[in-house]
Scaffold this motif. Structure first.
Motif, PDB file in Angstrom:
ATOM      1  N   GLU A 121       1.186  -1.713   0.337  1.00 21.00           N
ATOM      2  CA  GLU A 121      -0.075  -0.064  -0.121  1.00 21.00           C
ATOM      3  C   GLU A 121       0.605   1.594   0.152  1.00 21.00           C
ATOM      4  OE1 GLU A 121      -3.515   0.628  -0.228  1.00 21.00           O
ATOM      5  OE2 GLU A 121      -3.919  -1.884  -0.204  1.00 21.00           O
ATOM      6  N   SER A 122       1.885   0.765   0.649  1.00 22.03           N
ATOM      7  CA  SER A 122       3.374   2.310   0.412  1.00 22.03           C
ATOM      8  C   SER A 122       3.347   2.977  -0.742  1.00 22.03           C
ATOM      9  CB  SER A 122       4.289   1.706   1.455  1.00 22.03           C
ATOM     10  OG  SER A 122       4.490   1.051   1.056  1.00 22.03           O
ATOM     11  N   CYS A 123       3.443   1.691  -2.188  1.00 25.24           N
ATOM     12  CA  CYS A 123       3.860   2.125  -3.401  1.00 25.24           C
ATOM     13  C   CYS A 123       2.230   2.707  -3.938  1.00 25.24           C
ATOM     14  CB  CYS A 123       4.576   0.699  -3.384  1.00 25.24           C
ATOM     15  SG  CYS A 123       6.115   0.146  -2.646  1.00 25.24           S
ATOM     16  N   TYR A 124       1.853   1.847  -3.695  1.00 24.13           N
ATOM     17  CA  TYR A 124       0.221   1.947  -5.153  1.00 24.13           C
ATOM     18  C   TYR A 124      -0.790   1.935  -4.017  1.00 24.13           C
ATOM     19  CZ  TYR A 124       4.018  -0.830  -7.879  1.00 24.13           C
ATOM     20  OH  TYR A 124       4.761  -2.168  -8.302  1.00 24.13           O
ATOM     21  N   GLU A 125      -1.875   3.101  -4.567  1.00 26.73           N
ATOM     22  CA  GLU A 125      -3.478   2.902  -4.652  1.00 26.73           C
ATOM     23  C   GLU A 125      -3.868   1.673  -4.773  1.00 26.73           C
ATOM     24  OE1 GLU A 125      -4.384   6.834  -5.520  1.00 26.73           O
ATOM     25  OE2 GLU A 125      -2.868   7.820  -5.355  1.00 26.73           O
ATOM     26  N   ARG A 126      -4.583   1.066  -3.580  1.00 26.22           N
ATOM     27  CA  ARG A 126      -5.998   0.205  -3.929  1.00 26.22           C
ATOM     28  C   ARG A 126      -5.093  -0.968  -4.239  1.00 26.22           C
ATOM     29  NH1 ARG A 126     -10.295   3.765  -6.849  1.00 26.22           N
ATOM     30  NH2 ARG A 126     -11.083   1.974  -7.213  1.00 26.22           N
ATOM     31  N   ALA A 127      -3.778  -1.020  -3.266  1.00 27.77           N
ATOM     32  CA  ALA A 127      -2.673  -1.829  -4.401  1.00 27.77           C
ATOM     33  C   ALA A 127      -3.133  -3.559  -5.107  1.00 27.77           C
ATOM     34  CB  ALA A 127      -1.685  -2.461  -3.239  1.00 27.77           C
ATOM     35  N   SER A 128      -4.401  -3.716  -3.296  1.00 29.43           N
ATOM     36  CA  SER A 128      -4.847  -5.644  -4.089  1.00 29.43           C
ATOM     37  C   SER A 128      -5.257  -5.167  -4.982  1.00 29.43           C
ATOM     38  CB  SER A 128      -5.057  -6.093  -2.960  1.00 29.43           C
ATOM     39  OG  SER A 128      -6.676  -5.032  -1.930  1.00 29.43           O
ATOM     40  N   GLU A 129      -5.887  -3.763  -5.819  1.00 25.68           N
ATOM     41  CA  GLU A 129      -7.096  -4.427  -6.786  1.00 25.68           C
ATOM     42  C   GLU A 129      -6.314  -3.874  -8.371  1.00 25.68           C
ATOM     43  OE1 GLU A 129     -10.472  -1.173  -6.592  1.00 25.68           O
ATOM     44  OE2 GLU A 129      -9.767  -0.901  -4.423  1.00 25.68           O
ATOM     45  N   PHE A 130      -7.431  -4.535  -9.014  1.00 28.85           N
ATOM     46  CA  PHE A 130      -6.573  -4.704 -10.606  1.00 28.85           C
ATOM     47  C   PHE A 130      -7.459  -3.440 -11.053  1.00 28.85           C
ATOM     48  CE2 PHE A 130      -7.239  -5.962 -14.830  1.00 28.85           C
ATOM     49  CZ  PHE A 130      -5.908  -6.367 -14.834  1.00 28.85           C
TER      50      PHE A 130
END
Ligand code: HEM
Length: 132
Positions: A121-130
């Motif tokens: 999550e610190s690298c990507y917004e909404r990290a688990s979503e495609f």
């Protein structure tokens, strides 16, 4: 390297098997998850179909690597489902290695946990979503 050095049949066969597995297992895994999302999110199919139709059949690599939808789909699939979840074990060389604020001592083995990085999550917004 001396081009006259003989290579045994065993080594050639071993290399061939390694390349076949390295190339097919990885690509197959990415395609599997990519098709899963294309089925799950039909609007992505439309976007991809429109983009590919606009190429008028010019599917040379130089053209394909510039298509934004196609490349976003591939990269997003590989972010969430990297075929090699943890790879790239490397031994730090004799001068050590500076990684940001961290100094890694010579001789330490470091790894690249791609699966975990891709979901931070610190690298990507909404990290688990495609979200291609
Ligand atoms: C989505 C597709 C692919 C992924 C995710 C992938 C991933 C990787 C990774 C992470 C490594 C580095 C491993 C390491 O040194 O720690 C690697 C090495 C390698 N890959 Fe792939 N690969 C893919 C496709 C292919 C294809 C299509 C081929 C061949 C046709 C291939 C052949 C190789 C070979 C020969 C190596 C070893 C290179 C060397 O160390 O000299 N890979 N791959």
């Amino acid at each position: 390297m001396d081009s006259d050095v003989a290579i045994s049949q065993d080594k050639i066969e071993g290399d061939a098997i390694a390349v076949i597995i390295a190339g097919s297992d990885t690509s197959g895994c990415v395609l599997l998850f990519l098709f899963y999302y294309l089925v799950k999110i039909p609007s992505l199919q439309d976007d991809l179909r429109n983009e590919l139709s606009a190429t008028n059949g010019d599917w040379h690599a130089e053209r394909l690597e510039k298509l934004p939808v196609l490349n976003a789909l591939i990269k997003e699939t590989m972010r969430l489902f990297p075929p090699l979840a943890t790879s790239g074990l490397r031994t730090v060389g004799p001068s050590g290695l500076q990684l940001g604020d961290v100094y890694v001592l010579p001789g330490i083995i470091i790894a690249m946990p791609m699966y975990s990085f891709g979901r931070l999550e610190s690298c990507y917004e909404r990290a688990s979503e495609f979200l291609p």
